[in-house]
Design a protein around this motif. Structure first.
Motif, PDB file in Angstrom:
ATOM      1  N   VAL A 125       0.766  -0.983   0.671  1.00  0.00           N
ATOM      2  CA  VAL A 125       0.078   0.005  -0.246  1.00  0.00           C
ATOM      3  C   VAL A 125       0.944   1.182   0.033  1.00  0.00           C
ATOM      4  O   VAL A 125       1.882   1.365   1.270  1.00  0.00           O
ATOM      5  CB  VAL A 125      -1.175  -0.091   1.142  1.00  0.00           C
ATOM      6  N   THR A 126       0.783   2.180  -1.173  1.00  0.00           N
ATOM      7  CA  THR A 126       1.245   3.067  -0.970  1.00  0.00           C
ATOM      8  C   THR A 126       0.199   4.638  -0.835  1.00  0.00           C
ATOM      9  O   THR A 126      -0.904   3.995  -1.159  1.00  0.00           O
ATOM     10  CB  THR A 126       1.882   3.958  -2.414  1.00  0.00           C
ATOM     11  N   GLN A 127       0.577   5.347  -0.213  1.00  0.00           N
ATOM     12  CA  GLN A 127      -0.492   6.751   0.016  1.00  0.00           C
ATOM     13  C   GLN A 127       0.296   7.792  -1.004  1.00  0.00           C
ATOM     14  O   GLN A 127       1.269   8.454  -1.585  1.00  0.00           O
ATOM     15  CB  GLN A 127       0.355   7.209   1.319  1.00  0.00           C
ATOM     16  N   ASP A 128      -1.222   8.311  -1.835  1.00  0.00           N
ATOM     17  CA  ASP A 128      -0.966   9.467  -2.954  1.00  0.00           C
ATOM     18  C   ASP A 128      -1.879  10.852  -1.911  1.00  0.00           C
ATOM     19  O   ASP A 128      -2.734  10.179  -2.280  1.00  0.00           O
ATOM     20  CB  ASP A 128      -1.473   8.993  -3.762  1.00  0.00           C
ATOM     21  N   SER A 129      -1.067  11.648  -1.893  1.00  0.00           N
ATOM     22  CA  SER A 129      -1.746  12.880  -1.410  1.00  0.00           C
ATOM     23  C   SER A 129      -2.668  13.511  -2.768  1.00  0.00           C
ATOM     24  O   SER A 129      -4.088  14.590  -2.536  1.00  0.00           O
ATOM     25  CB  SER A 129      -0.313  13.636  -1.760  1.00  0.00           C
ATOM     26  N   THR A 130      -2.998  13.131  -4.035  1.00  0.00           N
ATOM     27  CA  THR A 130      -4.034  13.791  -4.366  1.00  0.00           C
ATOM     28  C   THR A 130      -5.227  12.883  -4.713  1.00  0.00           C
ATOM     29  O   THR A 130      -5.978  13.606  -5.020  1.00  0.00           O
ATOM     30  CB  THR A 130      -3.074  13.130  -6.363  1.00  0.00           C
ATOM     31  N   LEU A 131      -4.879  11.941  -3.730  1.00  0.00           N
ATOM     32  CA  LEU A 131      -6.897  10.952  -3.462  1.00  0.00           C
ATOM     33  C   LEU A 131      -6.867  11.687  -2.746  1.00  0.00           C
ATOM     34  O   LEU A 131      -7.806  11.058  -2.041  1.00  0.00           O
ATOM     35  CB  LEU A 131      -5.800   9.735  -3.508  1.00  0.00           C
ATOM     36  N   ILE A 132      -6.621  12.891  -1.755  1.00  0.00           N
ATOM     37  CA  ILE A 132      -6.649  13.593  -0.388  1.00  0.00           C
ATOM     38  C   ILE A 132      -8.001  14.152  -1.151  1.00  0.00           C
ATOM     39  O   ILE A 132      -7.399  14.991  -1.362  1.00  0.00           O
ATOM     40  CB  ILE A 132      -6.101  13.670   0.618  1.00  0.00           C
ATOM     41  N   ARG A 133      -9.231  13.803   0.273  1.00  0.00           N
ATOM     42  CA  ARG A 133     -10.096  15.142  -0.515  1.00  0.00           C
ATOM     43  C   ARG A 133     -10.249  16.783   0.180  1.00  0.00           C
ATOM     44  O   ARG A 133      -9.180  16.722   1.021  1.00  0.00           O
ATOM     45  CB  ARG A 133     -11.833  14.794   0.391  1.00  0.00           C
ATOM     46  N   PRO A 134     -10.125  17.434  -1.004  1.00  0.00           N
ATOM     47  CA  PRO A 134      -9.809  19.211  -0.170  1.00  0.00           C
ATOM     48  C   PRO A 134     -10.071  19.273   0.823  1.00  0.00           C
ATOM     49  O   PRO A 134      -9.739  20.077   1.483  1.00  0.00           O
ATOM     50  CB  PRO A 134      -9.972  19.701  -1.633  1.00  0.00           C
ATOM     51  N   ALA A 135     -11.806  18.577   1.237  1.00  0.00           N
ATOM     52  CA  ALA A 135     -12.292  19.153   2.768  1.00  0.00           C
ATOM     53  C   ALA A 135     -12.702  17.610   2.716  1.00  0.00           C
ATOM     54  O   ALA A 135     -13.124  16.844   2.745  1.00  0.00           O
ATOM     55  CB  ALA A 135     -13.405  19.894   2.940  1.00  0.00           C
ATOM     56  N   GLU A 136     -11.565  16.731   3.836  1.00  0.00           N
ATOM     57  CA  GLU A 136     -11.877  15.452   4.526  1.00  0.00           C
ATOM     58  C   GLU A 136     -12.830  16.070   5.569  1.00  0.00           C
ATOM     59  O   GLU A 136     -13.246  16.485   6.170  1.00  0.00           O
ATOM     60  CB  GLU A 136     -10.636  15.048   5.130  1.00  0.00           C
ATOM     61  N   VAL A 137     -13.346  15.320   5.368  1.00  0.00           N
ATOM     62  CA  VAL A 137     -14.789  14.320   6.565  1.00  0.00           C
ATOM     63  C   VAL A 137     -13.509  12.857   7.307  1.00  0.00           C
ATOM     64  O   VAL A 137     -13.801  11.660   6.988  1.00  0.00           O
ATOM     65  CB  VAL A 137     -15.994  13.929   6.009  1.00  0.00           C
ATOM     66  N   GLU A 138     -13.675  12.916   8.616  1.00  0.00           N
ATOM     67  CA  GLU A 138     -12.491  12.455   9.224  1.00  0.00           C
ATOM     68  C   GLU A 138     -13.501  11.333  10.023  1.00  0.00           C
ATOM     69  O   GLU A 138     -12.730  10.255   9.711  1.00  0.00           O
ATOM     70  CB  GLU A 138     -11.540  13.340  10.342  1.00  0.00           C
ATOM     71  N   SER A 139     -13.969  11.222  10.547  1.00  0.00           N
ATOM     72  CA  SER A 139     -15.077  10.017  11.116  1.00  0.00           C
ATOM     73  C   SER A 139     -16.358  10.092  11.180  1.00  0.00           C
ATOM     74  O   SER A 139     -16.940  12.043  11.410  1.00  0.00           O
ATOM     75  CB  SER A 139     -14.445  10.241  12.690  1.00  0.00           C
ATOM     76  N   LEU A 140     -17.198   9.189  10.467  1.00  0.00           N
ATOM     77  CA  LEU A 140     -18.907   9.388  10.790  1.00  0.00           C
ATOM     78  C   LEU A 140     -19.015   8.277  11.481  1.00  0.00           C
ATOM     79  O   LEU A 140     -18.464   6.763  11.291  1.00  0.00           O
ATOM     80  CB  LEU A 140     -19.157   9.332   9.670  1.00  0.00           C
ATOM     81  N   ILE A 141     -20.051   7.813  12.222  1.00  0.00           N
ATOM     82  CA  ILE A 141     -20.697   6.874  13.054  1.00  0.00           C
ATOM     83  C   ILE A 141     -21.819   6.968  13.423  1.00  0.00           C
ATOM     84  O   ILE A 141     -22.449   8.392  14.440  1.00  0.00           O
ATOM     85  CB  ILE A 141     -19.830   6.265  14.480  1.00  0.00           C
ATOM     86  N   GLY A 142     -23.171   6.163  12.766  1.00  0.00           N
ATOM     87  CA  GLY A 142     -24.286   7.001  13.107  1.00  0.00           C
ATOM     88  C   GLY A 142     -25.126   5.621  14.345  1.00  0.00           C
ATOM     89  O   GLY A 142     -24.680   4.916  14.962  1.00  0.00           O
ATOM     90  N   ASP A 143     -26.111   6.209  14.472  1.00  0.00           N
ATOM     91  CA  ASP A 143     -27.101   6.118  15.923  1.00  0.00           C
ATOM     92  C   ASP A 143     -28.822   5.803  15.047  1.00  0.00           C
ATOM     93  O   ASP A 143     -29.217   6.867  15.352  1.00  0.00           O
ATOM     94  CB  ASP A 143     -27.258   7.117  16.964  1.00  0.00           C
ATOM     95  N   ALA A 144     -28.620   4.035  15.241  1.00  0.00           N
ATOM     96  CA  ALA A 144     -29.490   3.589  14.881  1.00  0.00           C
ATOM     97  C   ALA A 144     -30.880   3.574  15.150  1.00  0.00           C
ATOM     98  O   ALA A 144     -31.620   2.647  14.944  1.00  0.00           O
ATOM     99  CB  ALA A 144     -29.282   2.696  13.500  1.00  0.00           C
ATOM    100  N   SER A 145     -30.950   3.926  16.840  1.00  0.00           N
ATOM    101  CA  SER A 145     -31.479   3.475  18.012  1.00  0.00           C
ATOM    102  C   SER A 145     -32.889   4.016  17.220  1.00  0.00           C
ATOM    103  O   SER A 145     -33.947   3.332  17.312  1.00  0.00           O
ATOM    104  CB  SER A 145     -31.441   4.421  19.753  1.00  0.00           C
ATOM    105  N   LYS A 146     -33.560   4.775  16.760  1.00  0.00           N
ATOM    106  CA  LYS A 146     -34.608   5.242  15.985  1.00  0.00           C
ATOM    107  C   LYS A 146     -35.115   4.538  15.533  1.00  0.00           C
ATOM    108  O   LYS A 146     -36.256   3.741  15.323  1.00  0.00           O
ATOM    109  CB  LYS A 146     -34.852   6.172  15.334  1.00  0.00           C
ATOM    110  N   ALA A 147     -34.439   3.833  14.281  1.00  0.00           N
ATOM    111  CA  ALA A 147     -34.892   2.559  13.460  1.00  0.00           C
ATOM    112  C   ALA A 147     -35.086   1.130  13.994  1.00  0.00           C
ATOM    113  O   ALA A 147     -35.802   0.442  13.198  1.00  0.00           O
ATOM    114  CB  ALA A 147     -34.061   2.180  11.965  1.00  0.00           C
ATOM    115  N   HIS A 148     -33.770   0.917  15.400  1.00  0.00           N
ATOM    116  CA  HIS A 148     -34.336  -0.205  16.102  1.00  0.00           C
ATOM    117  C   HIS A 148     -35.516  -0.063  16.414  1.00  0.00           C
ATOM    118  O   HIS A 148     -36.288  -1.519  16.089  1.00  0.00           O
ATOM    119  CB  HIS A 148     -33.179  -0.312  16.862  1.00  0.00           C
ATOM    120  N   ALA A 149     -35.753   1.065  16.753  1.00  0.00           N
ATOM    121  CA  ALA A 149     -37.382   1.324  18.040  1.00  0.00           C
ATOM    122  C   ALA A 149     -38.849   0.942  17.197  1.00  0.00           C
ATOM    123  O   ALA A 149     -39.811  -0.020  17.380  1.00  0.00           O
ATOM    124  CB  ALA A 149     -37.160   1.824  18.787  1.00  0.00           C
TER     125      ALA A 149
END
Length: 329
Positions: free
Chosen positions: A276-300
């Motif tokens: 695996v190599t890292q390519d700086s051109t593949l990094i987004r102009p404005a990065e979204v670092e972390s997403l995690i969802g709470d699906a409690s409403k869908a569960h209930a």
């Protein structure tokens, strides 16, 4: 309501559209799929794997074509999955992304409203919203009430469509629901998306067809689930007596490094660093670092929970790509 039930799916040639069509057909629906133009390269794929789908030609940027399609399909349920969905591409083509992914939602809502006429209960509408709307996430985990702060033209377009769906629900009494789906993957995912890019490369490296894999930010974290599980949540939303918005997620976060660990382990490689190599051109102009969802409403409310975990999902994708690439050896 007439039976059998009839459904119209935009974006039917994408992974979600294919899984949703299979689900609805298994429930006895008559399924219509909207395809843009005669030369769509995925049209033949649709005919081959799901021949029962009735294909109609239309364009999310052309309201008149959508009204015509609705009049032919006569749907009880409309699933608007159509979009330019690759986030990285949206910076290169922000205007086109806005026309299709944002204004396309407005066009589909308006066409559905006009088709339904005075009987707003005639059609139930699903909008494919996205966790990318959260972007620079203001709380962890993200819920239906978390402030939207999109960080890409794609995320901005999805936020427009999301709010427009709420507006049509509140203004016209439409049974219009949005599923705020966090990242969901499958063997049907396009190879431009990082999960499939990784699993395809891992399969090819294992078979000696490829030497290295170039990636951007290895520390970005996402909440990844299986697309086949998530389309079930879409259907459940439109079976509710009242429309609403729901986060659909696993509630577990993994980094790109975690993805690499599991994918390479599936082919017996414990140290992926030399591949695996890292390519700086593949990094987004404005990065979204972390997403995690709470699906409690869908569960209930929906009684929905994901069935395929992260490790099983990645292994499934690697096995699929191994099988598909072996003939090239």
């Amino acid at each position: 309501m007439d039976f059998p039930r009839r459904a119209l799916i935009t974006g039917i040639t994408g992974q979600d559209g294919l899984y949703l069509a299979e689900l609805l057909l298994s429930k006895g629906y008559v399924v219509f799929g909207l395809v843009r133009g005669q030369s769509n390269p995925k049209r033949e794929l649709l005919h081959r794997i799901i021949p029962e789908v009735k294909v109609l030609t239309g364009d999310l940027t052309d309201v008149s074509s959508l009204i015509r399609v609705l009049s032919i399909a006569g749907p009880h349920e409309v699933y608007n999955l159509g979009a330019i969905s690759f986030v990285g591409y949206s910076w290169e083509n922000a205007a086109l992304t806005s026309d299709v992914t944002a204004l396309g939602v407005l066009n589909m809502l308006e066409a559905t409203r006009l088709y339904a006429g005075s009987d707003m209960g005639k059609v139930r509408f699903y909008q494919a919203s996205s966790s990318e709307m959260y972007g620079k996430a203001q709380e962890v985990p993200q819920t239906e009430r978390t402030l939207l702060w999109p960080r890409s033209p794609y995320g901005v377009a999805k936020a427009f469509g999301h709010h427009m769906t709420i507006n049509y629900r509140e203004s016209y009494g439409m049974h219009a629901s949005s599923g705020i789906l966090f990242n969901h993957e499958s063997p049907r995912r396009g190879p431009e998306f990082v999960t499939r890019k990784v699993t395809l490369a891992v399969a090819r490296i294992r078979l000696g067809l490829q030497e290295t894999l170039a990636l951007g930010n290895l520390d970005a974290r996402r909440d990844w689930g299986f697309a086949g599980d998530y389309v079930d949540a879409m259907w459940r939303m439109l079976q509710q007596p009242e429309p609403d918005d729901y986060v659909i997620a696993t509630g577990k976060s993994h980094s790109i490094r975690d993805l690499l660990d599991v994918a390479f382990a599936a082919v017996g490689i414990s140290d992926w660093s030399r591949y695996v190599t890292q390519d700086s051109t593949l990094i987004r102009p404005a990065e979204v670092e972390s997403l995690i969802g709470d699906a409690s409403k869908a569960h209930a409310t929906l009684g929905w929970k994901p069935e395929v975990d992260f490790r099983s999902l990645v292994s499934m994708m690697v096995e699929h790509d191994l099988a598909n690439q072996k003939h090239l050896v």
